[in-house]
Motif scaffolding. Sequence first.
Motif, PDB file in Angstrom:
ATOM      1  N   ARG A 187       0.811  -1.211   0.000  1.00  0.00           N
ATOM      2  CA  ARG A 187       0.000   0.000   0.000  1.00  0.00           C
ATOM      3  C   ARG A 187       0.846   1.264   0.000  1.00  0.00           C
ATOM      4  N   LYS A 188       2.150   1.103   0.074  1.00  0.00           N
ATOM      5  CA  LYS A 188       3.047   2.243   0.032  1.00  0.00           C
ATOM      6  C   LYS A 188       4.137   1.975  -0.995  1.00  0.00           C
ATOM      7  N   PRO A 189       4.802   3.007  -1.481  1.00  0.00           N
ATOM      8  CA  PRO A 189       5.827   2.818  -2.525  1.00  0.00           C
ATOM      9  C   PRO A 189       6.920   1.842  -2.095  1.00  0.00           C
ATOM     10  N   GLN A 190       7.363   1.051  -3.059  1.00  0.00           N
ATOM     11  CA  GLN A 190       8.420   0.077  -2.797  1.00  0.00           C
ATOM     12  C   GLN A 190       9.776   0.775  -2.863  1.00  0.00           C
ATOM     13  N   VAL A 191      10.532   0.717  -1.782  1.00  0.00           N
ATOM     14  CA  VAL A 191      11.850   1.355  -1.737  1.00  0.00           C
ATOM     15  C   VAL A 191      12.880   0.312  -1.329  1.00  0.00           C
ATOM     16  N   GLN A 192      14.138   0.575  -1.711  1.00  0.00           N
ATOM     17  CA  GLN A 192      15.233  -0.343  -1.394  1.00  0.00           C
ATOM     18  C   GLN A 192      16.234   0.269  -0.421  1.00  0.00           C
ATOM     19  N   HIS A 193      15.893   1.472   0.073  1.00  0.00           N
ATOM     20  CA  HIS A 193      16.701   2.140   1.101  1.00  0.00           C
ATOM     21  C   HIS A 193      18.137   2.361   0.622  1.00  0.00           C
ATOM     22  N   ASN A 194      18.252   2.772  -0.635  1.00  0.00           N
ATOM     23  CA  ASN A 194      19.541   3.167  -1.206  1.00  0.00           C
ATOM     24  C   ASN A 194      19.298   4.408  -2.056  1.00  0.00           C
ATOM     25  N   TRP A 195      20.129   5.413  -1.879  1.00  0.00           N
ATOM     26  CA  TRP A 195      19.865   6.705  -2.509  1.00  0.00           C
ATOM     27  C   TRP A 195      19.777   6.619  -4.019  1.00  0.00           C
ATOM     28  N   PHE A 196      20.600   5.781  -4.665  1.00  0.00           N
ATOM     29  CA  PHE A 196      20.558   5.702  -6.125  1.00  0.00           C
ATOM     30  C   PHE A 196      19.478   4.741  -6.601  1.00  0.00           C
ATOM     31  N   LEU A 197      19.353   3.604  -5.958  1.00  0.00           N
ATOM     32  CA  LEU A 197      18.350   2.630  -6.373  1.00  0.00           C
ATOM     33  C   LEU A 197      16.934   3.168  -6.203  1.00  0.00           C
ATOM     34  N   ASP A 198      16.734   4.067  -5.234  1.00  0.00           N
ATOM     35  CA  ASP A 198      15.405   4.606  -4.985  1.00  0.00           C
ATOM     36  C   ASP A 198      15.075   5.800  -5.867  1.00  0.00           C
ATOM     37  N   LEU A 199      15.992   6.209  -6.722  1.00  0.00           N
ATOM     38  CA  LEU A 199      15.668   7.253  -7.692  1.00  0.00           C
ATOM     39  C   LEU A 199      14.619   6.748  -8.663  1.00  0.00           C
ATOM     40  N   ASN A 200      13.851   7.667  -9.194  1.00  0.00           N
ATOM     41  CA  ASN A 200      12.868   7.304 -10.211  1.00  0.00           C
ATOM     42  C   ASN A 200      13.576   6.667 -11.405  1.00  0.00           C
ATOM     43  N   PRO A 201      13.032   5.604 -11.992  1.00  0.00           N
ATOM     44  CA  PRO A 201      13.697   4.958 -13.140  1.00  0.00           C
ATOM     45  C   PRO A 201      14.031   5.917 -14.275  1.00  0.00           C
ATOM     46  N   LEU A 202      13.166   6.897 -14.513  1.00  0.00           N
ATOM     47  CA  LEU A 202      13.450   7.865 -15.577  1.00  0.00           C
ATOM     48  C   LEU A 202      14.565   8.820 -15.173  1.00  0.00           C
ATOM     49  N   SER A 203      14.677   9.108 -13.877  1.00  0.00           N
ATOM     50  CA  SER A 203      15.789   9.937 -13.404  1.00  0.00           C
ATOM     51  C   SER A 203      17.114   9.209 -13.592  1.00  0.00           C
ATOM     52  N   LYS A 204      17.134   7.935 -13.233  1.00  0.00           N
ATOM     53  CA  LYS A 204      18.349   7.135 -13.444  1.00  0.00           C
ATOM     54  C   LYS A 204      18.670   7.027 -14.932  1.00  0.00           C
ATOM     55  N   LEU A 205      17.633   6.865 -15.754  1.00  0.00           N
ATOM     56  CA  LEU A 205      17.860   6.788 -17.198  1.00  0.00           C
ATOM     57  C   LEU A 205      18.454   8.086 -17.732  1.00  0.00           C
ATOM     58  N   ASN A 206      17.985   9.209 -17.226  1.00  0.00           N
ATOM     59  CA  ASN A 206      18.529  10.508 -17.623  1.00  0.00           C
ATOM     60  C   ASN A 206      20.016  10.591 -17.308  1.00  0.00           C
ATOM     61  N   ILE A 207      20.395  10.198 -16.095  1.00  0.00           N
ATOM     62  CA  ILE A 207      21.800  10.263 -15.689  1.00  0.00           C
ATOM     63  C   ILE A 207      22.656   9.308 -16.507  1.00  0.00           C
ATOM     64  N   ILE A 208      22.158   8.094 -16.731  1.00  0.00           N
ATOM     65  CA  ILE A 208      22.935   7.094 -17.470  1.00  0.00           C
ATOM     66  C   ILE A 208      23.121   7.506 -18.924  1.00  0.00           C
ATOM     67  N   ILE A 209      22.104   8.089 -19.531  1.00  0.00           N
ATOM     68  CA  ILE A 209      22.226   8.542 -20.928  1.00  0.00           C
ATOM     69  C   ILE A 209      23.291   9.631 -21.036  1.00  0.00           C
ATOM     70  N   ILE A 210      23.318  10.533 -20.075  1.00  0.00           N
ATOM     71  CA  ILE A 210      24.344  11.586 -20.077  1.00  0.00           C
ATOM     72  C   ILE A 210      25.736  10.979 -19.952  1.00  0.00           C
ATOM     73  N   LEU A 211      25.882   9.994 -19.050  1.00  0.00           N
ATOM     74  CA  LEU A 211      27.180   9.342 -18.898  1.00  0.00           C
ATOM     75  C   LEU A 211      27.599   8.613 -20.171  1.00  0.00           C
ATOM     76  N   ALA A 212      26.638   8.093 -20.933  1.00  0.00           N
ATOM     77  CA  ALA A 212      26.967   7.402 -22.177  1.00  0.00           C
ATOM     78  C   ALA A 212      27.320   8.372 -23.297  1.00  0.00           C
ATOM     79  N   ILE A 213      26.750   9.580 -23.263  1.00  0.00           N
ATOM     80  CA  ILE A 213      26.989  10.551 -24.330  1.00  0.00           C
ATOM     81  C   ILE A 213      28.310  11.293 -24.140  1.00  0.00           C
TER      82      ILE A 213
END
Length: 261
Positions: free
Chosen positions: A10-36
Amino acid sequence: MDYQFVDSFRKPQVQHNWFLDLNPLSKLNIIIILAIIPILSHSWQVSVAVITFYFVLAVASNRLKQFSKVYVRLALLIGSLLFIMRAMFIPGEDTLMKIGFITITQEGVDHGARFASLVVAICGALVFYSVATQARDLMLALEKKGVPHTATYVILSSLQSIIDLGRMSKIIMESQKARGIETEGKAMNRIKAFFPILGPLFLGAISNSEEKAIAMDARAFYAPEKNTHLRELRPVPMSEKLILVIVNLAFIAFIVWRVIG
């Protein structure tokens, strides 16, 4: 009934890690920048720095074992192959070594190092994102942004089918081994043992597809109503939005610097 387990959904699923708990699209944004960044830099030193940063992120997100297990072997295979091919066949004026009709030049070595490190850095972005983000979370985030649920299901189902086929092939191979069929040793023995598993593998894949179709109909997947989800993503906090703004502004400044330079 385990009410604590029920309440966990009933509440958002979190993994209690600052990077893993980022929104998937936020992580995708960062990873795309690192690849470019290595693509724009044209420098193997920058590519190596980005690759090193992947390992730093893997340590920070407690995904070092999963990341290095796949990435190190992939990097060694692809990186060495691309470097050797480029170093052997790129012409140049400064000859380092000559083996028969193959001439290795300094220009070829430099070009091979740049190209191999670039490809390895891009592969690192894909591998790290795959171990740091669950595919179902990415599909849910895309669906929240307006992507049709049929499209997200097709993508997620395709990814899951690859995993299921790999798991099923291992089970069939173990069954073949239990029947006394030789599945290890010489390459010819492995080839002979591989073809007999194709029939059960394809039949199993077809059966799984039929089961998924029946399950989708039973759950009214195509009903013209808004879908509900068992898993929910946490709301994006303001601190995460601020981090994304800073990262994107820094990336834009890097692009401007490269263009002016």
